[in-house]
Scaffold this motif. Structure first.
Motif, PDB file in Angstrom:
ATOM      1  N   SER A  49       6.798  38.923  -3.357  1.00 41.96           N
ATOM      2  CA  SER A  49       6.193  39.962  -2.516  1.00 41.96           C
ATOM      3  C   SER A  49       7.195  40.648  -1.601  1.00 41.96           C
ATOM      4  CB  SER A  49       5.079  39.340  -1.673  1.00 41.96           C
ATOM      5  OG  SER A  49       4.094  38.781  -2.499  1.00 41.96           O
ATOM      6  N   GLU A  50       8.418  40.140  -1.580  1.00 46.84           N
ATOM      7  CA  GLU A  50       9.465  40.719  -0.732  1.00 46.84           C
ATOM      8  C   GLU A  50      10.406  41.612  -1.532  1.00 46.84           C
ATOM      9  OE1 GLU A  50       9.418  39.818   2.615  1.00 46.84           O
ATOM     10  OE2 GLU A  50       7.583  38.785   2.039  1.00 46.84           O
ATOM     11  N   GLY A  51      10.147  41.763  -2.831  1.00 49.63           N
ATOM     12  CA  GLY A  51      11.036  42.551  -3.688  1.00 49.63           C
ATOM     13  C   GLY A  51      12.191  41.761  -4.267  1.00 49.63           C
ATOM     14  N   ASP A  52      12.208  40.455  -4.042  1.00 53.25           N
ATOM     15  CA  ASP A  52      13.252  39.577  -4.577  1.00 53.25           C
ATOM     16  C   ASP A  52      12.951  39.313  -6.051  1.00 53.25           C
ATOM     17  OD1 ASP A  52      15.211  37.670  -4.990  1.00 53.25           O
ATOM     18  OD2 ASP A  52      14.422  36.219  -3.538  1.00 53.25           O
ATOM     19  N   VAL A  53      13.904  39.645  -6.921  1.00 53.66           N
ATOM     20  CA  VAL A  53      13.701  39.489  -8.364  1.00 53.66           C
ATOM     21  C   VAL A  53      14.538  38.320  -8.874  1.00 53.66           C
ATOM     22  CG1 VAL A  53      13.927  40.583 -10.639  1.00 53.66           C
ATOM     23  CG2 VAL A  53      13.218  41.937  -8.654  1.00 53.66           C
ATOM     24  N   ARG A  54      13.919  37.428  -9.600  1.00 52.40           N
ATOM     25  CA  ARG A  54      14.593  36.294 -10.231  1.00 52.40           C
ATOM     26  C   ARG A  54      14.375  36.375 -11.743  1.00 52.40           C
ATOM     27  NH1 ARG A  54      15.244  32.284  -6.176  1.00 52.40           N
ATOM     28  NH2 ARG A  54      15.268  33.378  -4.161  1.00 52.40           N
ATOM     29  N   THR A  55      15.253  35.743 -12.496  1.00 51.00           N
ATOM     30  CA  THR A  55      15.157  35.754 -13.950  1.00 51.00           C
ATOM     31  C   THR A  55      14.869  34.351 -14.452  1.00 51.00           C
ATOM     32  OG1 THR A  55      16.726  37.589 -14.087  1.00 51.00           O
ATOM     33  CG2 THR A  55      16.306  36.345 -16.110  1.00 51.00           C
ATOM     34  N   ALA A  56      13.714  34.187 -15.080  1.00 48.10           N
ATOM     35  CA  ALA A  56      13.348  32.904 -15.687  1.00 48.10           C
ATOM     36  C   ALA A  56      13.843  32.865 -17.125  1.00 48.10           C
ATOM     37  CB  ALA A  56      11.842  32.735 -15.659  1.00 48.10           C
ATOM     38  N   ASN A  57      14.158  31.675 -17.603  1.00 46.40           N
ATOM     39  CA  ASN A  57      14.610  31.494 -18.986  1.00 46.40           C
ATOM     40  C   ASN A  57      13.495  30.989 -19.897  1.00 46.40           C
ATOM     41  OD1 ASN A  57      17.321  32.298 -18.547  1.00 46.40           O
ATOM     42  ND2 ASN A  57      17.702  30.336 -17.549  1.00 46.40           N
ATOM     43  N   HIS A  58      12.388  30.573 -19.292  1.00 47.21           N
ATOM     44  CA  HIS A  58      11.195  30.181 -20.027  1.00 47.21           C
ATOM     45  C   HIS A  58       9.996  30.772 -19.283  1.00 47.21           C
ATOM     46  CE1 HIS A  58      14.022  27.109 -21.494  1.00 47.21           C
ATOM     47  NE2 HIS A  58      13.253  27.059 -22.565  1.00 47.21           N
ATOM     48  N   TYR A  59       8.967  31.075 -19.994  1.00 46.15           N
ATOM     49  CA  TYR A  59       7.799  31.625 -19.315  1.00 46.15           C
ATOM     50  C   TYR A  59       6.523  31.180 -20.022  1.00 46.15           C
ATOM     51  CZ  TYR A  59       8.139  35.213 -22.990  1.00 46.15           C
ATOM     52  OH  TYR A  59       8.229  35.865 -24.182  1.00 46.15           O
ATOM     53  N   ILE A  60       5.462  31.131 -19.250  1.00 48.23           N
ATOM     54  CA  ILE A  60       4.147  30.751 -19.746  1.00 48.23           C
ATOM     55  C   ILE A  60       3.401  32.008 -20.165  1.00 48.23           C
ATOM     56  CG2 ILE A  60       1.911  29.789 -19.037  1.00 48.23           C
ATOM     57  CD1 ILE A  60       3.486  27.912 -17.160  1.00 48.23           C
ATOM     58  N   GLU A  61       2.703  31.914 -21.285  1.00 51.10           N
ATOM     59  CA  GLU A  61       1.899  33.035 -21.768  1.00 51.10           C
ATOM     60  C   GLU A  61       0.533  32.510 -22.204  1.00 51.10           C
ATOM     61  OE1 GLU A  61       2.733  35.579 -25.529  1.00 51.10           O
ATOM     62  OE2 GLU A  61       3.820  36.518 -23.869  1.00 51.10           O
ATOM     63  N   ALA A  62      -0.528  33.004 -21.583  1.00 50.14           N
ATOM     64  CA  ALA A  62      -1.885  32.594 -21.957  1.00 50.14           C
ATOM     65  C   ALA A  62      -2.226  33.143 -23.336  1.00 50.14           C
ATOM     66  CB  ALA A  62      -2.882  33.091 -20.927  1.00 50.14           C
ATOM     67  N   LYS A  63      -2.853  32.302 -24.154  1.00 47.55           N
ATOM     68  CA  LYS A  63      -3.225  32.721 -25.511  1.00 47.55           C
ATOM     69  C   LYS A  63      -4.738  32.763 -25.721  1.00 47.55           C
ATOM     70  CE  LYS A  63       0.971  33.119 -27.143  1.00 47.55           C
ATOM     71  NZ  LYS A  63       1.494  34.444 -27.550  1.00 47.55           N
ATOM     72  N   GLY A  64      -5.484  32.041 -24.894  1.00 51.64           N
ATOM     73  CA  GLY A  64      -6.925  32.072 -25.063  1.00 51.64           C
ATOM     74  C   GLY A  64      -7.602  30.970 -24.281  1.00 51.64           C
ATOM     75  N   VAL A  65      -8.927  31.015 -24.288  1.00 53.71           N
ATOM     76  CA  VAL A  65      -9.720  29.979 -23.627  1.00 53.71           C
ATOM     77  C   VAL A  65     -10.853  29.574 -24.554  1.00 53.71           C
ATOM     78  CG1 VAL A  65      -9.214  30.846 -21.312  1.00 53.71           C
ATOM     79  CG2 VAL A  65     -11.296  31.598 -22.463  1.00 53.71           C
ATOM     80  N   PHE A  66     -11.316  28.350 -24.375  1.00 54.84           N
ATOM     81  CA  PHE A  66     -12.547  27.908 -25.016  1.00 54.84           C
ATOM     82  C   PHE A  66     -13.535  27.642 -23.894  1.00 54.84           C
ATOM     83  CE2 PHE A  66     -15.605  25.927 -27.640  1.00 54.84           C
ATOM     84  CZ  PHE A  66     -15.308  26.250 -28.945  1.00 54.84           C
ATOM     85  N   ILE A  67     -14.618  28.412 -23.875  1.00 54.60           N
ATOM     86  CA  ILE A  67     -15.610  28.291 -22.815  1.00 54.60           C
ATOM     87  C   ILE A  67     -16.953  28.743 -23.373  1.00 54.60           C
ATOM     88  CG2 ILE A  67     -15.137  30.603 -21.890  1.00 54.60           C
ATOM     89  CD1 ILE A  67     -15.719  29.501 -19.084  1.00 54.60           C
ATOM     90  N   ASN A  68     -18.020  28.160 -22.875  1.00 56.25           N
ATOM     91  CA  ASN A  68     -19.381  28.542 -23.293  1.00 56.25           C
ATOM     92  C   ASN A  68     -19.547  28.470 -24.804  1.00 56.25           C
ATOM     93  OD1 ASN A  68     -19.873  29.204 -20.545  1.00 56.25           O
ATOM     94  ND2 ASN A  68     -19.073  31.271 -20.879  1.00 56.25           N
ATOM     95  N   GLY A  69     -18.858  27.512 -25.420  1.00 57.21           N
ATOM     96  CA  GLY A  69     -19.008  27.313 -26.862  1.00 57.21           C
ATOM     97  C   GLY A  69     -18.241  28.262 -27.742  1.00 57.21           C
ATOM     98  N   SER A  70     -17.378  29.095 -27.131  1.00 54.07           N
ATOM     99  CA  SER A  70     -16.658  30.104 -27.918  1.00 54.07           C
ATOM    100  C   SER A  70     -15.182  30.173 -27.542  1.00 54.07           C
ATOM    101  CB  SER A  70     -17.270  31.495 -27.685  1.00 54.07           C
ATOM    102  OG  SER A  70     -18.606  31.540 -28.099  1.00 54.07           O
ATOM    103  N   LEU A  71     -14.374  30.532 -28.529  1.00 49.57           N
ATOM    104  CA  LEU A  71     -12.966  30.806 -28.297  1.00 49.57           C
ATOM    105  C   LEU A  71     -12.808  32.281 -27.972  1.00 49.57           C
ATOM    106  CD1 LEU A  71      -9.980  29.782 -28.472  1.00 49.57           C
ATOM    107  CD2 LEU A  71      -9.995  30.633 -30.816  1.00 49.57           C
ATOM    108  N   ILE A  72     -12.154  32.566 -26.866  1.00 48.01           N
ATOM    109  CA  ILE A  72     -11.860  33.948 -26.464  1.00 48.01           C
ATOM    110  C   ILE A  72     -10.345  34.071 -26.378  1.00 48.01           C
ATOM    111  CG2 ILE A  72     -12.141  35.717 -24.679  1.00 48.01           C
ATOM    112  CD1 ILE A  72     -14.680  34.195 -23.783  1.00 48.01           C
TER     113      ILE A  72
END
Length: 366
Positions: free
Chosen positions: A341-364
Motif C-alpha cells: 500500500s506504500e508503493g513498495d514493489v517486490r518480486t516473488a519467485n513463486h506465486y499462488i493462483e486460485a483454480k477453483g472451489v468446491f461448494i454447495n455440491g458443485s465445482l466452480i
C-alpha cells in the motif's frame, strides 16, 4: 450408485496426496491417490487443495461506493468459499444485505457496523447519534446466524471529532451482545495506545501491518508494548490489506519480532480488486510466501485460524462426513510483481493462483 465426484491426485498442504470422494456435497472418503472411482473424475495432479479459504475482511455490498463489490467476484471467483463483510452495513440495511447474500454461491457472514448508517458515507462514526444501541440489538436478534461480530473503524477520517468515544460505545455493545469486536486502525487521533487498551480476548485488530504513523511498531521497528500486551491477553491480529493498510516494511518488522500470523484477509472491494494493490486473495497470500512464511502457515491463516475465530471449526477441516468445502490452487514457479500500500514493489519467485472451489455440491472454476 457410484460416488458423484472424485478429486484425484490432490495434494494437501501437509504434503499428502489423496483422492477425495464427494456424494451430494458430502465428503464420503479420503483415500490414497489414483484409487477412488466415481461418476465424475477430476484429475487434480499438480494442484493443491485446502479447506475453503475464508476472507475475514471484505466489502461485499455492490451499491456502496467506494467500498463495495459483488459477492461472488470477491468470493468463489477468488478461490474464497466464505467471506465476512467487515462493517459495510449497520442496522439500517443489514436485512437487505442478508437477503442479497442468500443469492450468492459464496458463503457470507457479516460484522455489523456499530454505526446504523454503515458505509453509506466514510465518516460513519463522526456523529455519536448514529451509534444506536436499540437498532443494533434488534439487528443482532434478527440475524443471529449471519452477524458474527461488530465492526468499528477507529481512525481520524472516520471518527472526526468523536475521538475514542465510538470505541467505548462499541465496547459496551460488544459486552452486552457477547459478540467480538473487529477494530480498524489507522491515522490518529485517537492514539493507537487508547485503542488497544479497550480490546479484549477474541477481539480483532485489522490492518495491523499498516505503514501509517499511528501504527503498532516504534520507529526502531520493535512492537509497541501495548501491542504485546494485547496479543498476550488474546487479541487477534488480522491483515486487512486494503488500499492503504499493508506495508512490506512493517510486515518484515512483525516477522522479525516474532509476532504470530493469525489471519490473512484482503479488505477487498471493486477499486482495489481491479486497480490494485490487492487484486485477489491469491496475491495477498503470495506476499506472505514472499516474506518467508511457509505454505502451511499461509493457508492456515485463511482456513483453520479464521474458522476458529468464527466459532465454526468445521469450515477449516477436510474430513469424511463433512461438507465438501474446498479450495483448489496451484503454486506456480515464475516471477510476479507484488505491490504494497506504500508503493513498495517486490518480486516473488513463486506465486499462488486460485483454480477453483468446491461448494454447495458443485465445482466452480476460477
Amino acid at each position: 450408485m457410484g460416488t458423484e465426484n472424485v478429486l484425484r491426485n490432490l495434494r494437501l498442504v501437509d504434503g499428502r496426496t489423496v483422492d477425495i470422494s464427494i456424494q451430494d456435497g458430502i465428503i464420503t472418503a479420503i483415500t490414497p491417490p489414483g484409487q477412488a472411482e466415481g461418476r465424475t473424475l477430476l484429475d487434480c495432479s499438480g494442484l493443491y487443495g485446502s479447506s475453503g479459504w475464508i476472507d475475514l475482511h471484505v466489502h461485499a455490498v455492490p451499491e456502496l461506493d467506494p467500498y463495495g463489490d459483488v459477492i461472488d467476484e470477491i468470493g468463489v471467483k477468488q478461490g474464497v468459499t466464505t467471506v465476512v463483510d467487515a462493517g459495510s452495513c449497520g442496522a439500517d440495511r443489514i436485512g437487505a444485505f442478508y437477503s442479497a447474500s442468500l443469492l450468492a454461491d459464496t458463503r457470507v457472514f457479516a460484522l455489523l457496523n456499530i454505526s446504523r448508517i454503515g458505509l453509506t458515507r466514510t465518516d460513519e462514526l463522526s456523529k455519536l447519534d448514529w451509534i444506536d444501541r436499540n437498532c443494533a440489538l434488534a439487528a443482532v436478534e434478527a440475524y443471529p446466524e449471519f452477524i458474527v461480530g461488530l465492526k468499528a473503524r477507529i481512525s481520524q477520517s472516520v471518527v472526526k471529532d468523536s475521538g475514542i468515544e465510538p470505541l467505548k460505545l462499541a465496547r459496551t455493545l460488544s459486552d452486552e451482545m457477547k459478540l467480538p469486536l473487529m477494530v480498524h486502525i489507522g491515522s490518529a487521533p485517537p492514539a493507537i495506545s487508547e485503542v488497544l487498551e479497550l480490546l479484549r480476548a477474541g477481539d480483532v485488530i485489522t490492518h495491523y501491518l499498516n505503514g501509517k504513523a499511528n501504527n503498532l511498531f516504534r520507529a526502531d521497528g520493535t512492537p509497541q508494548p501495548e501491542l504485546l500486551d494485547a496479543v498476550a491477553r488474546g487479541v487477534l491480529l488480522d491483515v486487512g490489506h486494503g488500499t492503504a493498510s499493508f506495508s512490506f516494511q512493517v510486515a518484515e518488522q512483525a516477522k522479525r519480532a516474532g509476532i504470530a500470523l493469525n489471519t490473512i484477509s484482503t479488505d477487498i472491494y471493486r477499486g482495489n480488486r481491479l486497480n490494485g494493490p490487492v487484486y485477489s486473495m491469491a496475491d495477498v497470500l503470495t506476499k506472505f510466501l514472499y516474506l518467508g512464511y511457509s505454505l502451511e502457515e499461509v493457508i492456515r491463516a485463511v482456513t483453520s485460524s479464521a474458522a476458529a475465530w468464527l466459532g465454526k471449526p468445521e469450515l477449516g477441516q477436510i474430513r469424511v462426513g463433512g461438507q465438501a468445502n474446498l479450495t483448489l490452487f496451484a503454486l506456480e514457479a515464475g516471477e510476479k510483481q507484488l505491490m504494497d500500500s506504500e508503493g513498495d514493489v517486490r518480486t516473488a519467485n513463486h506465486y499462488i493462483e486460485a483454480k477453483g472451489v468446491f461448494i454447495n455440491g458443485s465445482l466452480i472454476t476460477s
